[in-house]
Write an enzyme that holds these catalytic residues in place. Structure first.
Site, PDB file in Angstrom:
ATOM      1  N   ASN A   9       4.147   4.916   8.777  1.00 53.17           N
ATOM      2  CA  ASN A   9       3.000   4.258   7.603  1.00 53.17           C
ATOM      3  C   ASN A   9       2.451   5.047   6.744  1.00 53.17           C
ATOM      4  O   ASN A   9       1.745   5.981   7.211  1.00 53.17           O
ATOM      5  CB  ASN A   9       2.087   3.713   8.915  1.00 53.17           C
ATOM      6  CG  ASN A   9       1.220   2.753   8.069  1.00 53.17           C
ATOM      7  OD1 ASN A   9       0.783   2.977   7.082  1.00 53.17           O
ATOM      8  ND2 ASN A   9       0.864   1.678   8.991  1.00 53.17           N
ATOM      9  N   GLU A  36       7.794   3.440  21.839  1.00 52.54           N
ATOM     10  CA  GLU A  36       6.251   2.850  22.264  1.00 52.54           C
ATOM     11  C   GLU A  36       6.580   1.992  23.365  1.00 52.54           C
ATOM     12  O   GLU A  36       7.118   0.946  23.386  1.00 52.54           O
ATOM     13  CB  GLU A  36       5.935   1.968  20.905  1.00 52.54           C
ATOM     14  CG  GLU A  36       5.565   2.844  19.800  1.00 52.54           C
ATOM     15  CD  GLU A  36       4.588   2.293  18.725  1.00 52.54           C
ATOM     16  OE1 GLU A  36       4.129   1.230  19.083  1.00 52.54           O
ATOM     17  OE2 GLU A  36       4.450   2.702  17.765  1.00 52.54           O
ATOM     18  N   ASP A  65      -1.891   5.696  17.523  1.00 55.95           N
ATOM     19  CA  ASP A  65      -1.303   4.333  17.979  1.00 55.95           C
ATOM     20  C   ASP A  65      -2.841   3.539  17.907  1.00 55.95           C
ATOM     21  O   ASP A  65      -3.838   3.882  18.444  1.00 55.95           O
ATOM     22  CB  ASP A  65      -0.959   4.419  19.643  1.00 55.95           C
ATOM     23  CG  ASP A  65      -0.226   3.085  19.824  1.00 55.95           C
ATOM     24  OD1 ASP A  65       0.867   2.697  19.151  1.00 55.95           O
ATOM     25  OD2 ASP A  65      -0.452   2.420  20.631  1.00 55.95           O
ATOM     26  N   PHE A 139      -3.284  -2.014   4.617  1.00 55.22           N
ATOM     27  CA  PHE A 139      -2.183  -2.255   5.331  1.00 55.22           C
ATOM     28  C   PHE A 139      -2.552  -3.252   6.492  1.00 55.22           C
ATOM     29  O   PHE A 139      -3.605  -3.483   7.019  1.00 55.22           O
ATOM     30  CB  PHE A 139      -1.347  -1.126   5.708  1.00 55.22           C
ATOM     31  CG  PHE A 139      -1.739  -0.322   6.692  1.00 55.22           C
ATOM     32  CD1 PHE A 139      -1.689  -0.599   7.989  1.00 55.22           C
ATOM     33  CD2 PHE A 139      -2.841   0.828   6.564  1.00 55.22           C
ATOM     34  CE1 PHE A 139      -2.283   0.162   9.134  1.00 55.22           C
ATOM     35  CE2 PHE A 139      -3.297   1.193   7.389  1.00 55.22           C
ATOM     36  CZ  PHE A 139      -3.197   1.143   8.637  1.00 55.22           C
ATOM     37  N   ASP A 142      -5.613  -5.532   7.809  1.00 56.18           N
ATOM     38  CA  ASP A 142      -6.963  -5.331   6.928  1.00 56.18           C
ATOM     39  C   ASP A 142      -7.318  -6.651   6.084  1.00 56.18           C
ATOM     40  O   ASP A 142      -8.727  -6.849   6.195  1.00 56.18           O
ATOM     41  CB  ASP A 142      -6.597  -4.228   5.895  1.00 56.18           C
ATOM     42  CG  ASP A 142      -6.726  -2.922   6.397  1.00 56.18           C
ATOM     43  OD1 ASP A 142      -7.164  -2.603   7.543  1.00 56.18           O
ATOM     44  OD2 ASP A 142      -6.141  -1.768   5.856  1.00 56.18           O
ATOM     45  N   HIS A 167     -12.006   2.628  12.873  1.00 53.21           N
ATOM     46  CA  HIS A 167     -11.302   3.169  13.765  1.00 53.21           C
ATOM     47  C   HIS A 167     -10.568   4.593  13.682  1.00 53.21           C
ATOM     48  O   HIS A 167     -10.871   5.494  14.338  1.00 53.21           O
ATOM     49  CB  HIS A 167     -10.484   2.193  14.540  1.00 53.21           C
ATOM     50  CG  HIS A 167      -9.498   1.480  13.778  1.00 53.21           C
ATOM     51  ND1 HIS A 167      -9.851   1.014  12.466  1.00 53.21           N
ATOM     52  CD2 HIS A 167      -8.084   1.408  13.979  1.00 53.21           C
ATOM     53  CE1 HIS A 167      -8.483   0.507  11.883  1.00 53.21           C
ATOM     54  NE2 HIS A 167      -7.579   0.901  12.814  1.00 53.21           N
ATOM     55  N   ARG A 168      -9.782   4.251  12.824  1.00 57.36           N
ATOM     56  CA  ARG A 168      -9.064   5.534  12.540  1.00 57.36           C
ATOM     57  C   ARG A 168      -9.790   6.672  11.980  1.00 57.36           C
ATOM     58  O   ARG A 168      -9.536   7.815  12.337  1.00 57.36           O
ATOM     59  CB  ARG A 168      -7.550   5.299  11.704  1.00 57.36           C
ATOM     60  CG  ARG A 168      -6.712   6.350  11.540  1.00 57.36           C
ATOM     61  CD  ARG A 168      -5.321   6.117  11.081  1.00 57.36           C
ATOM     62  NE  ARG A 168      -4.794   4.910  11.546  1.00 57.36           N
ATOM     63  CZ  ARG A 168      -4.805   3.711  11.311  1.00 57.36           C
ATOM     64  NH1 ARG A 168      -5.566   3.423  10.085  1.00 57.36           N
ATOM     65  NH2 ARG A 168      -4.555   2.711  12.122  1.00 57.36           N
TER      66      ARG A 168
HETATM   67  P1  IMP Z   1       0.790   1.120  15.590  1.00 53.67           P
HETATM   68  O1  IMP Z   1      -0.387   1.855  15.574  1.00 53.67           O
HETATM   69  O2  IMP Z   1       1.768   1.797  14.567  1.00 53.67           O
HETATM   70  O3  IMP Z   1       1.379   0.873  16.745  1.00 53.67           O
HETATM   71  O4  IMP Z   1       0.434  -0.171  14.775  1.00 53.67           O
HETATM   72  C1  IMP Z   1      -0.335  -1.040  15.588  1.00 53.67           C
HETATM   73  C2  IMP Z   1      -0.678  -2.192  14.312  1.00 53.67           C
HETATM   74  O5  IMP Z   1      -1.930  -2.630  14.269  1.00 53.67           O
HETATM   75  C3  IMP Z   1      -0.056  -2.047  12.894  1.00 53.67           C
HETATM   76  O6  IMP Z   1       1.124  -2.654  12.544  1.00 53.67           O
HETATM   77  C4  IMP Z   1      -1.073  -2.921  12.133  1.00 53.67           C
HETATM   78  O7  IMP Z   1      -0.471  -4.233  12.218  1.00 53.67           O
HETATM   79  C5  IMP Z   1      -2.274  -2.874  12.962  1.00 53.67           C
HETATM   80  N1  IMP Z   1      -3.238  -1.759  12.573  1.00 53.67           N
HETATM   81  C6  IMP Z   1      -3.388  -0.576  13.058  1.00 53.67           C
HETATM   82  N2  IMP Z   1      -4.522  -0.025  12.285  1.00 53.67           N
HETATM   83  C7  IMP Z   1      -4.913  -0.873  11.394  1.00 53.67           C
HETATM   84  C8  IMP Z   1      -5.796  -0.748  10.126  1.00 53.67           C
HETATM   85  O8  IMP Z   1      -6.168   0.110  10.080  1.00 53.67           O
HETATM   86  N3  IMP Z   1      -5.731  -1.811   9.476  1.00 53.67           N
HETATM   87  C9  IMP Z   1      -5.030  -2.885   9.674  1.00 53.67           C
HETATM   88  N4  IMP Z   1      -3.974  -2.904  10.633  1.00 53.67           N
HETATM   89  C10 IMP Z   1      -3.979  -2.076  11.446  1.00 53.67           C
END
Ligand code: IMP
Length: 184
Positions: A9, A36, A65, A139, A142, A167-168
């Site tokens: 990503n 995963e 994650d 993305f 959002d 969160h991130r």
């Molecule tokens: P992973 O952390 O790559 O397993 O993905 C988690 C999923 O949660 C992603 O595909 C997004 O669809 C969603 N996601 C995680 N963080 C965000 C964010 O900051 N904005 C929007 N969607 C998120």
């Protein structure tokens, strides 16, 4: 110092760079696939991933994650967010929420950093699911997530603005603070 961010990503990498550039740490994307696992928590998924990757990658690296937890859906999609985004998508999630009054939701993020052992950093942001997608930035989910205290979705914010509350962003801040102390 260079730090690999294991992810497919590019949006996540862009967010991370803003925290590490000021520390003189160059973050680059390492697109290595890792399993995963199906588990109840993001922590378990992240920990399994980082320990699996540690056998393949030299040097320090981290992964993230994250997931969207919708209160009225008992936390769904949660740990299944990536799968649900790929399959149902935003429109599918909005369909599940049709006629649902309680729109409360939160994002959580778990960053797992490997430097010979695993270190976990977490962040959370509360908000609500909108009735329709709004905005084109960011993305994933959002366009339908409006953080508490704002009348715009994450997709209507710049990366810098999203970072200050997301969160991130919060997990990255905790990670960057820890790294600053531990690089001394
Ligand atoms: P992973 O952390 O790559 O397993 O993905 C988690 C999923 O949660 C992603 O595909 C997004 O669809 C969603 N996601 C995680 N963080 C965000 C964010 O900051 N904005 C929007 N969607 C998120």
């Amino acid at each position: 110092m260079e730090l690999a961010f294991v992810t497919s990503n590019t949006g996540k990498v862009e967010e991370a760079r803003k925290y590490f550039e000021p520390l003189g740490v160059r973050v680059y994307r390492l697109p290595v696939a890792y399993p995963e696992i199906q588990a109840d928590t993001l922590e378990e998924v992240a920990l399994f991933g980082v320990e699996w990757l540690a056998k393949k990658i030299k040097g320090p690296f981290f992964l993230d994650d994250s997931g969207l937890f919708v209160e009225a859906l008992s936390g769904f999609p949660g740990v299944y967010s990536a799968y649900v985004y790929r399959t149902l998508g935003i429109e599918g999630l909005l369909k599940l929420m049709e006629g649902v009054e309680n729109r409360k939701a939160h994002f959580r993020s778990v960053i797992a950093y490997w430097d010979g052992e695993a270190h976990l950093f977490t962040g959370r942001v509360d908000g609500e699911i909108t009735n329709a997608p709004m905005g084109t930035e960011g993305f994933g989910f959002d366009p339908i997530f409006k953080p508490e205290g704002f009348d715009r979705t994450f997709a209507q914010m710049t990366t810098a603005e999203k970072n200050t509350i997301s969160h991130r962003g919060r997990a990255l801040r905790a990670f960057a603070d820890w790294l600053k102390e531990n690089l001394k």
